[in-house]
Design a protein around this motif. Structure first.
Motif, short mmCIF file in Angstrom:
data_model
loop_
_atom_site.label_atom_id
_atom_site.label_comp_id
_atom_site.label_asym_id
_atom_site.label_seq_id
_atom_site.Cartn_x
_atom_site.Cartn_y
_atom_site.Cartn_z
N ARG A 153 -4.23 9.35 1.80
CA ARG A 153 -4.45 8.82 0.45
C ARG A 153 -4.40 9.50 -0.75
O ARG A 153 -4.55 10.40 -1.14
N SER A 204 -5.93 11.40 5.73
CA SER A 204 -5.77 10.14 5.85
C SER A 204 -4.60 9.37 4.76
O SER A 204 -3.99 8.68 5.06
N SER A 255 0.84 -1.02 0.14
CA SER A 255 -0.37 -0.42 0.16
C SER A 255 0.67 1.19 0.07
O SER A 255 0.32 2.48 -0.31
N TYR A 296 -13.85 1.54 2.05
CA TYR A 296 -14.03 1.92 1.37
C TYR A 296 -16.09 1.74 0.96
O TYR A 296 -16.30 2.27 -0.34
N VAL A 331 -5.28 8.32 -3.74
CA VAL A 331 -7.21 8.54 -3.93
C VAL A 331 -7.66 9.35 -3.92
O VAL A 331 -8.63 10.04 -5.12
N PHE A 376 -8.87 -0.05 3.95
CA PHE A 376 -9.70 0.56 2.42
C PHE A 376 -10.60 -0.80 1.55
O PHE A 376 -11.21 0.03 1.31
N PHE A 418 0.75 4.37 -2.89
CA PHE A 418 -0.15 4.65 -2.71
C PHE A 418 -0.65 5.91 -1.16
O PHE A 418 -1.28 6.40 -1.30
N ILE A 419 0.03 5.70 -0.98
CA ILE A 419 0.00 6.72 0.49
C ILE A 419 1.13 7.48 1.30
O ILE A 419 0.96 8.43 2.10
N THR A 465 -12.35 7.21 -6.17
CA THR A 465 -12.03 6.35 -4.69
C THR A 465 -12.12 5.51 -4.58
O THR A 465 -11.44 4.01 -3.82
#
Length: 469
Positions: free
Chosen positions: A298, A296, A29, A121, A301, A118, A32-33, A313
């Motif tokens: 993200r 957060s 992950s 979501y 996103v 995730f 992505f963050i 999202t």
């Protein structure tokens, strides 16, 4: 380890499988963050891209250096075996102890937590805000249970044999590569704006830090810049980790003297290209302020919303779920082989040295699952990262120093492959990684210090085991 035990493993993994294991285990992950935290720490587009590129380069240097060791010792256990041969059983045990206590199980837990976050979501009921039980400061939430269920399922799958898990790994990793490539392409073609790109590259090398309360920047330099870079590299190095997993399952790789090292190089190269291009896409689509202030963290996103609108999202959530699921499958598959090798040396539970009817170390897999599940209950993704990365770097440094030691210790040993750029590149890695370790201890002693302490606790444990034997 006896030769007979080694022959019990089924050699069912080829070069593609090995490469997909490396790529799948590396990409979780983080991509992505993590960029949000880097932007807050260093505050410039140039430094953001440079930190991802630097992490990728030093990872590739380590991978091509490890190729020499993997060709010399093409057995299950990987890094544990290299450390034992270069140093002694104590150093190897400290690695294996740390590997089980924090490195592999902590990474599995962190990736499991990311999966469940995730998944919320798509299914809001599995959110970490859905508290099931509370006592004192401990809170049990649905997201933790989802993490544990996914880890347990993947562990069960791996106990059925390497063939099923390698097929799942290859398919999910190919889907992962294609989906991230699609995000990059659509980002450049549908959402990139010259105004955003130009603004982000204005003063691209002027370091700043981001105040999350006021949403404003303030300049940094000197010690503050070094601290910021070190803190920022925790995320990138963690995102670039786990490439050694293929060395742990060398006993199940076809032609391991060639394919293990080549898998590491191809895998780290592919991931480095993906990571750098993804971040170049981010700065072409999102203003730097929004990257730093992403909710957060993200960032993906935010990018996906610019590219696809509101449905972005959900697209990213699904991508990260696939990514983290494949990542954990690779981590779970590889990790148990280290405990198997330790058990054969009398340094882990005896049952871990046994292979089941499917020729996999089932007991070791379930032991790993149990402890990773316990770590999931902490739910603290950031702390797990800090615990893990400091120990990972220390043992990478020791292992690459081991190449130099073994050149002197075993000058006549057969080396089907020799480290590229020896001794310059291995020494360069050692210098950079040591500098990062020292900076981390200064910048994040409260968490990294605990990681080092956990490693050192292994010393009395080792001598207690030896006395008992």
């Amino acid at each position: 380890m006896t030769e007979n035990n080694q022959e019990e493993f089924k050699k069912e993994l080829g070069l593609l499988d090995g490469t997909m294991l490396v790529v799948g285990s590396m990409i979780g992950s983080g991509i992505f963050i993590v960029s949000a935290d880097i932007a807050r720490q260093v505050g410039s587009t140039g430094w953001l891209i440079a930190i991802w590129l630097l992490s990728g380069i030093i990872t590739m240097i380590a991978a091509v250096s490890y190729g020499e060791l993997s060709a010399m010792f093409p057995n299950a256990g990987g890094q544990y075996v290299y450390l034992k041969e270069a140093y002694n059983k104590l150093i190897a045990f400290l690695y294996g102890w740390s590997f089980f206590a924090v490195i592999q199980t902590g990474t599995i837990a962190a990736v499991g937590v990311a999966f469940s976050k995730f998944a919320a979501y798509l299914i809001p009921a599995v959110s970490d805000e859905n508290i099931l039980y509370e006592i004192g400061s401990f809170k049990l939430n649905v997201a933790q249970l989802v993490s544990i269920v996914t880890i347990t399922f993947l562990t069960y799958l791996n106990t059925r044999g390497v063939k099923n898990s390698k097929t799942l790994q290859t398919i999910l990793t190919i889907i992962k590569i294609l989906s991230i490539s699609g995000l990059i392409i659509f980002g450049f073609t549908l959402a990139a704006k010259a105004s955003v790109w130009n603004a982000n590259w204005t003063d691209a090398w002027t370091p700043r830090a981001f105040n999350t309360e006021t949403g404003s920047w303030f300049p940094i330099g000197g010690t503050a810049l070094i601290t910021g870079i070190s803190a920022a590299m925790v995320g990138t190095l963690f995102s670039s980790d786990s490439w050694t997993g293929v060395t742990f399952i060398a006993g199940e790789i076809k032609n391991p003297k060639r394919n293990v090292g080549l898998s590491m190089f191809l895998g780290t190269f592919i991931v480095t290209v993906i990571y750098v291009l993804t971040n170049v896409m981010y700065v072409a689509v999102i203003p730097l302020n929004e990257i730093a202030a992403a909710k957060s963290d993200r960032v993906a996103v935010v990018a996906s919303q610019y590219i696809f609108g509101d449905i972005g999202t959900l697209i990213i959530a699904l991508m990260i779920m696939i990514s983290t699921f494949a990542c954990n499958n690779g981590l779970i598959m590889a990790g148990a082989r280290v405990y198997y090798t330790m058990a054969n040396d009398g340094l882990f539970f005896k049952k871990a040295a046994k292979l089941n009817h499917a020729s996999v170390p089932e007991w070791a897999l379930w032991a790993q699952c149990l402890w990773a599940s316990v770590l999931c209950l902490t739910g603290k993704y950031g702390d797990l990262l800090d615990f893990v990365i400091i120990i990972v770097l220390i043992f990478y440094i020791l292992t690459i120093c081991g190449i130099i030691i073994l050149r002197k210790k075993m000058p006549n040993a057969v080396r089907p492959y020799k480290a590229v750029g020896y001794p310059f590149l291995p020494v360069l890695y050692i210098i950079i990684a040591t500098a990062v370790c020292i900076s981390l201890l200064f910048a994040k002693f409260s968490t990294c210090g605990w990681g080092v302490l956990i490693m050192l606790i292994g010393i009395p444990v080792y001598y207690a085991i030896e006395r008992k034997k």
